[in-house]
Design a protein around this motif. Structure first.
Motif, short mmCIF file in Angstrom:
data_model
loop_
_atom_site.label_atom_id
_atom_site.label_comp_id
_atom_site.label_asym_id
_atom_site.label_seq_id
_atom_site.Cartn_x
_atom_site.Cartn_y
_atom_site.Cartn_z
N ASP A 174 0.86 -1.18 0.00
CA ASP A 174 0.00 0.00 0.00
C ASP A 174 0.90 1.23 0.00
O ASP A 174 0.91 2.01 0.95
N ALA A 175 1.67 1.37 -1.09
CA ALA A 175 2.68 2.44 -1.13
C ALA A 175 2.95 2.88 -2.57
O ALA A 175 2.58 2.21 -3.52
N ILE A 176 3.61 4.03 -2.66
CA ILE A 176 4.12 4.55 -3.92
C ILE A 176 5.64 4.42 -3.85
O ILE A 176 6.26 4.87 -2.88
N ARG A 177 6.26 3.78 -4.84
CA ARG A 177 7.71 3.65 -4.90
C ARG A 177 8.25 4.84 -5.69
O ARG A 177 7.88 5.06 -6.83
N ALA A 211 6.67 5.31 0.00
CA ALA A 211 5.90 6.29 0.78
C ALA A 211 4.45 5.82 0.78
O ALA A 211 3.98 5.26 -0.22
N PRO A 212 3.72 6.02 1.86
CA PRO A 212 2.31 5.60 1.90
C PRO A 212 1.51 6.21 0.75
O PRO A 212 1.73 7.35 0.37
N ARG A 213 0.57 5.44 0.20
CA ARG A 213 -0.25 5.91 -0.92
C ARG A 213 -1.10 7.11 -0.51
O ARG A 213 -1.30 8.01 -1.29
N ASP A 214 -1.67 7.07 0.66
CA ASP A 214 -2.56 8.14 1.10
C ASP A 214 -1.85 9.00 2.14
O ASP A 214 -1.48 8.52 3.21
#
Length: 183
Positions: A41-44, A64-67
Protein backbone atom coordinates in the motif's frame (compact mmCIF):
# COMPACT_ATOMS: atom_id res chain seq x y z
CA UNK A 1 26.88 -3.86 -15.59
CA UNK A 2 23.65 -2.40 -14.21
CA UNK A 3 22.98 0.44 -11.83
CA UNK A 4 23.37 -0.22 -8.12
CA UNK A 5 19.96 -0.13 -6.42
CA UNK A 6 19.70 1.26 -2.90
CA UNK A 7 16.35 0.69 -1.21
CA UNK A 8 15.73 2.93 1.77
CA UNK A 9 12.78 3.90 3.95
CA UNK A 10 11.21 7.36 3.75
CA UNK A 11 13.49 8.71 6.49
CA UNK A 12 16.59 7.50 4.62
CA UNK A 13 15.56 9.05 1.26
CA UNK A 14 17.45 12.34 1.52
CA UNK A 15 20.53 10.92 3.33
CA UNK A 16 20.87 8.22 0.63
CA UNK A 17 20.81 10.85 -2.13
CA UNK A 18 23.33 12.99 -0.21
CA UNK A 19 25.60 9.93 0.07
CA UNK A 20 25.33 9.28 -3.69
CA UNK A 21 26.26 12.91 -4.38
CA UNK A 22 29.26 12.63 -2.04
CA UNK A 23 30.39 9.51 -3.96
CA UNK A 24 30.50 11.51 -7.19
CA UNK A 25 27.08 10.66 -8.64
CA UNK A 26 26.39 14.30 -9.50
CA UNK A 27 24.60 13.81 -12.83
CA UNK A 28 20.84 13.74 -12.14
CA UNK A 29 19.06 11.54 -14.68
CA UNK A 30 15.44 11.37 -13.53
CA UNK A 31 13.06 10.99 -10.63
CA UNK A 32 9.82 9.07 -11.01
CA UNK A 33 7.29 6.90 -9.19
CA UNK A 34 5.37 3.64 -9.49
CA UNK A 35 2.12 2.73 -7.76
CA UNK A 36 2.76 -0.53 -5.89
CA UNK A 37 -0.93 -1.29 -5.23
CA UNK A 38 -1.44 -5.04 -5.10
CA UNK A 39 2.07 -5.56 -3.72
CA UNK A 40 2.17 -2.92 -1.01
CA UNK A 41 0.00 0.00 0.00
CA UNK A 42 2.68 2.44 -1.13
CA UNK A 43 4.12 4.55 -3.92
CA UNK A 44 7.71 3.65 -4.90
CA UNK A 45 9.77 6.76 -5.72
CA UNK A 46 13.01 6.27 -7.66
CA UNK A 47 15.83 8.71 -8.42
CA UNK A 48 18.69 7.80 -10.77
CA UNK A 49 22.05 9.52 -10.56
CA UNK A 50 25.43 8.81 -12.17
CA UNK A 51 28.93 10.33 -12.43
CA UNK A 52 28.09 11.44 -16.00
CA UNK A 53 25.52 10.81 -18.72
CA UNK A 54 27.24 7.70 -20.11
CA UNK A 55 28.16 5.90 -16.88
CA UNK A 56 26.57 3.28 -14.69
CA UNK A 57 24.88 4.95 -11.78
CA UNK A 58 22.91 4.56 -8.61
CA UNK A 59 19.16 4.25 -8.20
CA UNK A 60 17.76 5.22 -4.83
CA UNK A 61 14.28 3.84 -4.13
CA UNK A 62 11.94 4.64 -1.24
CA UNK A 63 8.38 3.65 -0.40
CA UNK A 64 5.90 6.29 0.78
CA UNK A 65 2.31 5.60 1.90
CA UNK A 66 -0.25 5.91 -0.92
CA UNK A 67 -2.56 8.14 1.10
CA UNK A 68 -1.02 11.20 2.73
CA UNK A 69 2.53 10.06 2.02
CA UNK A 70 5.47 12.40 1.67
CA UNK A 71 9.24 12.39 1.19
CA UNK A 72 11.84 15.11 1.83
CA UNK A 73 12.43 17.29 -1.23
CA UNK A 74 15.69 17.01 -3.19
CA UNK A 75 15.18 20.37 -4.92
CA UNK A 76 17.92 22.15 -2.99
CA UNK A 77 20.40 19.27 -3.53
CA UNK A 78 19.89 18.40 -7.18
CA UNK A 79 19.21 20.85 -9.99
CA UNK A 80 16.07 19.84 -11.88
CA UNK A 81 14.63 17.60 -9.17
CA UNK A 82 11.82 20.06 -8.34
CA UNK A 83 10.22 19.64 -11.77
CA UNK A 84 10.19 15.84 -11.36
CA UNK A 85 8.84 16.10 -7.81
CA UNK A 86 5.98 18.30 -9.00
CA UNK A 87 5.19 15.76 -11.74
CA UNK A 88 5.13 12.91 -9.19
CA UNK A 89 2.86 15.01 -6.98
CA UNK A 90 0.43 15.63 -9.87
CA UNK A 91 0.28 12.05 -11.07
CA UNK A 92 0.59 10.06 -7.81
CA UNK A 93 -0.50 12.46 -5.03
CA UNK A 94 2.77 12.30 -3.10
CA UNK A 95 4.00 15.52 -1.46
CA UNK A 96 7.65 16.51 -1.07
CA UNK A 97 8.37 18.21 2.26
CA UNK A 98 10.19 21.50 1.78
CA UNK A 99 9.62 21.41 -1.98
CA UNK A 100 7.36 23.17 -4.47
CA UNK A 101 4.06 21.29 -4.35
CA UNK A 102 2.18 23.45 -6.86
CA UNK A 103 0.55 21.57 -9.74
CA UNK A 104 2.82 21.24 -12.77
CA UNK A 105 0.86 19.47 -15.51
CA UNK A 106 -2.66 19.24 -14.09
CA UNK A 107 -4.86 22.26 -13.53
CA UNK A 108 -5.27 23.74 -10.05
CA UNK A 109 -7.97 21.83 -8.19
CA UNK A 110 -7.87 18.76 -10.46
CA UNK A 111 -9.48 15.73 -8.84
CA UNK A 112 -7.53 12.50 -8.59
CA UNK A 113 -4.09 11.37 -9.66
CA UNK A 114 -4.16 9.76 -13.13
CA UNK A 115 -1.18 7.41 -12.84
CA UNK A 116 -2.37 5.71 -9.69
CA UNK A 117 -3.68 2.27 -10.58
CA UNK A 118 -6.97 2.85 -8.80
CA UNK A 119 -7.76 6.01 -10.82
CA UNK A 120 -10.91 5.89 -12.92
CA UNK A 121 -10.10 7.19 -16.39
CA UNK A 122 -12.59 9.58 -18.01
CA UNK A 123 -12.64 7.49 -21.20
CA UNK A 124 -14.03 4.57 -19.19
CA UNK A 125 -16.96 6.67 -18.03
CA UNK A 126 -17.84 7.95 -21.52
CA UNK A 127 -17.82 4.71 -23.54
CA UNK A 128 -18.04 0.98 -22.79
CA UNK A 129 -14.76 -0.72 -22.08
CA UNK A 130 -13.98 -4.15 -23.63
CA UNK A 131 -13.07 -5.70 -20.27
CA UNK A 132 -14.07 -5.27 -16.66
CA UNK A 133 -15.39 -1.73 -16.28
CA UNK A 134 -13.74 -0.65 -13.02
CA UNK A 135 -11.16 -2.05 -10.61
CA UNK A 136 -12.75 -4.87 -8.66
CA UNK A 137 -15.47 -5.70 -11.22
CA UNK A 138 -15.22 -9.17 -12.69
CA UNK A 139 -18.02 -9.02 -15.27
CA UNK A 140 -16.61 -8.31 -18.71
CA UNK A 141 -18.46 -6.63 -21.56
CA UNK A 142 -20.00 -8.75 -24.31
CA UNK A 143 -17.13 -8.23 -26.77
CA UNK A 144 -14.33 -10.72 -27.14
CA UNK A 145 -11.14 -9.51 -25.50
CA UNK A 146 -8.46 -8.55 -27.98
CA UNK A 147 -4.76 -8.74 -27.28
CA UNK A 148 -3.10 -5.33 -27.69
CA UNK A 149 -0.29 -4.95 -30.25
CA UNK A 150 3.08 -6.09 -28.93
CA UNK A 151 1.78 -8.71 -26.50
CA UNK A 152 3.24 -12.18 -27.20
CA UNK A 153 0.99 -15.23 -27.31
CA UNK A 154 0.95 -16.94 -23.87
CA UNK A 155 1.75 -20.27 -25.55
CA UNK A 156 5.06 -18.82 -26.73
CA UNK A 157 6.07 -16.40 -23.98
CA UNK A 158 6.40 -17.08 -20.25
CA UNK A 159 5.92 -20.34 -18.40
CA UNK A 160 5.63 -23.27 -20.81
CA UNK A 161 6.62 -26.91 -21.07
CA UNK A 162 9.84 -27.73 -22.87
CA UNK A 163 12.59 -25.28 -23.70
CA UNK A 164 12.27 -21.54 -24.22
CA UNK A 165 10.79 -20.19 -27.44
CA UNK A 166 13.11 -19.31 -30.29
CA UNK A 167 13.45 -15.62 -31.22
CA UNK A 168 11.52 -16.36 -34.43
CA UNK A 169 8.58 -17.86 -32.51
CA UNK A 170 8.43 -14.85 -30.19
CA UNK A 171 8.62 -12.36 -33.07
CA UNK A 172 5.87 -14.20 -34.98
CA UNK A 173 3.58 -14.23 -31.93
CA UNK A 174 3.78 -10.45 -31.35
CA UNK A 175 0.88 -9.51 -33.58
CA UNK A 176 -1.94 -7.39 -32.18
CA UNK A 177 -5.62 -8.05 -32.74
CA UNK A 178 -5.63 -11.75 -31.86
CA UNK A 179 -8.52 -12.94 -29.76
CA UNK A 180 -7.30 -13.87 -26.30
CA UNK A 181 -8.19 -17.49 -25.61
CA UNK A 182 -9.82 -18.39 -22.34
CA UNK A 183 -8.14 -21.15 -20.36
Amino acid sequence: MADEVRRVDAAGWRPAVEAALAEGHTWFDWLGAVDEIGREDAIRVVVRMAPDADSEGVRVEALAPRDGGSLPSLGDLVAGATWHEREVRDFFGLDFDGGDNRPLLLREGAVGHPLRRDAVLAARVVRPWPGAKEPGETVAAGRRRMVPPGVPDPDVWGEREGGPASPEEVAASVQGGRVRRRR
